[in-house]
Design a protein around this motif. Structure first.
Motif, short mmCIF file in Angstrom:
data_model
loop_
_atom_site.label_atom_id
_atom_site.label_comp_id
_atom_site.label_asym_id
_atom_site.label_seq_id
_atom_site.Cartn_x
_atom_site.Cartn_y
_atom_site.Cartn_z
N ARG A 177 40.14 -2.59 -70.62
CA ARG A 177 41.09 -3.70 -70.65
C ARG A 177 40.33 -5.00 -70.87
O ARG A 177 39.11 -5.05 -70.69
CB ARG A 177 41.88 -3.74 -69.35
N CYS A 178 41.05 -6.05 -71.26
CA CYS A 178 40.39 -7.33 -71.47
C CYS A 178 40.14 -8.05 -70.15
O CYS A 178 39.12 -8.69 -69.96
CB CYS A 178 41.24 -8.21 -72.40
N SER A 232 45.20 -7.39 -67.55
CA SER A 232 45.79 -7.51 -68.89
C SER A 232 44.96 -6.76 -69.92
O SER A 232 43.73 -6.80 -69.91
CB SER A 232 45.90 -8.98 -69.27
N LEU A 233 45.68 -6.07 -70.84
CA LEU A 233 45.01 -5.40 -71.94
C LEU A 233 44.55 -6.39 -73.00
O LEU A 233 43.54 -6.18 -73.67
CB LEU A 233 45.97 -4.38 -72.57
N THR A 234 45.27 -7.50 -73.13
CA THR A 234 44.97 -8.52 -74.13
C THR A 234 44.45 -9.78 -73.44
O THR A 234 44.64 -9.97 -72.24
CB THR A 234 46.22 -8.86 -74.95
#
Length: 321
Positions: free
Chosen positions: A54-55, A59-61
């Protein structure tokens, strides 16, 4: 046993030109990913995403608070999917091509697994706060991908018959020594980077990014020595190939390599004496990928593969009465 790949091969029969274009697209993306990975480091975005896969932890982004560094790091991660798409195209084209050449399919899958392994190495790079040895391994793995991509592109132009040398064995050994020397040159360059400028990020948890504890000037000198050796071997190959009348493609590839090495050498010296500005370092990384690909193509031009001629059955004896 029927598989989606075999079903596709029953319905789609790409041409030899299509297969070569797919293999070349995978090679181009392998070089692009080296360049964008360098951009991440040179813009100090190596820790733009604070964790992996994940980032962030939540959050993934990237989030707006992470700013441009998060966008740059995340964009580089997303380009891995573009690279995988190009490799997937090459794999499918190789599988559907008639006749099916298992060797090309294996080279395509080798690229895919190299990308997957390098993604894991990239994750370890982030999780270790840009450990310079892991960063160096990340670059070496990217160059391994370029190697396999070059091999698939070149093999897509040939058949699967046994290779036949077009020159004497010592000439072939000279070309292989040249490739090995340039491989060492690339590895030395990763160590210079690990000890010198542009660590890739300001640091993590208030701590500066750790650098390789070796003298930068000595590493740079060793790297320069390998440059001189590589240029000398390339010049020797130029003269030897001309003397023995090596195949024209091999002589052309050595000339291209010689020009690239000279340009890269000038760029490297200017970079060293101007305190390694970001743009020049990025161009130097691009040059390293192009030189590596050019060197790999030299020994491949010293042999050929010819299709085996099918045995023609002897005519039947006339029936006499």
């Amino acid at each position: 046993m029927r598989t989606p790949f075999s079903l596709l091969a029953d319905r789609w029969h790409p041409s030899a030109t299509h297969l070569r274009r797919a293999a070349f697209a995978a090679l181009v993306m392998a070089v692009v990913i080296v360049l964008t990975g360098g951009a991440v480091r040179l813009t100090a975005s190596g820790l733009g995403c604070t964790t992996w896969p994940r980032c962030t932890g939540e959050s993934l982004t990237p989030t707006p608070e992470m700013g441009i560094h998060g966008v740059i790091e995340f964009t580089n991660r997303m380009l891995t999917y573009v690279l995988c798409a190009a490799i997937g195209w090459a794999i499918l084209a190789a599988r559907a091509r008639k006749p099916w050449r298992r060797s090309l399919t294996r080279l395509g899958w080798a690229q895919f697994w190299l990308v997957m392994s390098n993604a894991v190495i990239g994750g370890i790079t982030v999780l270790t706060g840009l450990n310079p040895y892991v960063v160096a391994l990340h670059m070496v793995a990217a160059m391994a991908l370029v190697w396999v991509a070059v091999l698939m592109w070149e093999r897509a132009k040939e058949d699967d018959s046994p290779p036949r040398l077009l020159v004497d064995a010592p000439i072939d050994r000279l070309a292989r020594v040249l490739v090995a020397t340039i491989g060492l040159l690339v590895v030395a360059g990763t160590l210079v980077t690990g000890a010198g400028h542009h660590p890739g990020a300001p640091g993590k948890d208030g701590k500066p990014v750790w650098r390789i504890p070796l003298d930068y000037d000595r590493l740079a000198q060793a790297h320069a020595d390998l440059v001189f050796l590589s240029v000398g071997l390339t010049l020797a190959a130029l003269l030897v190939f001309a003397a023995v009348k090596a195949p024209a493609p091999a002589r052309a590839r050595v000339r291209e390599l010689f020009v690239l090495l000279l340009a890269q050498g000038v760029l490297g010296f200017v970079q060293y004496f101007t305190d390694a500005p970001e743009l020049m370092v990025g161009l130097h990384m691009l040059g390293a990928a192009l030189i590596w690909a050019a060197a790999l193509r030299v020994p491949l031009a010293l042999r050929e593969r010819r299709a085996e001629v099918a045995a023609v059955p002897a005519p039947a004896e006339p029936v006499t009465h």
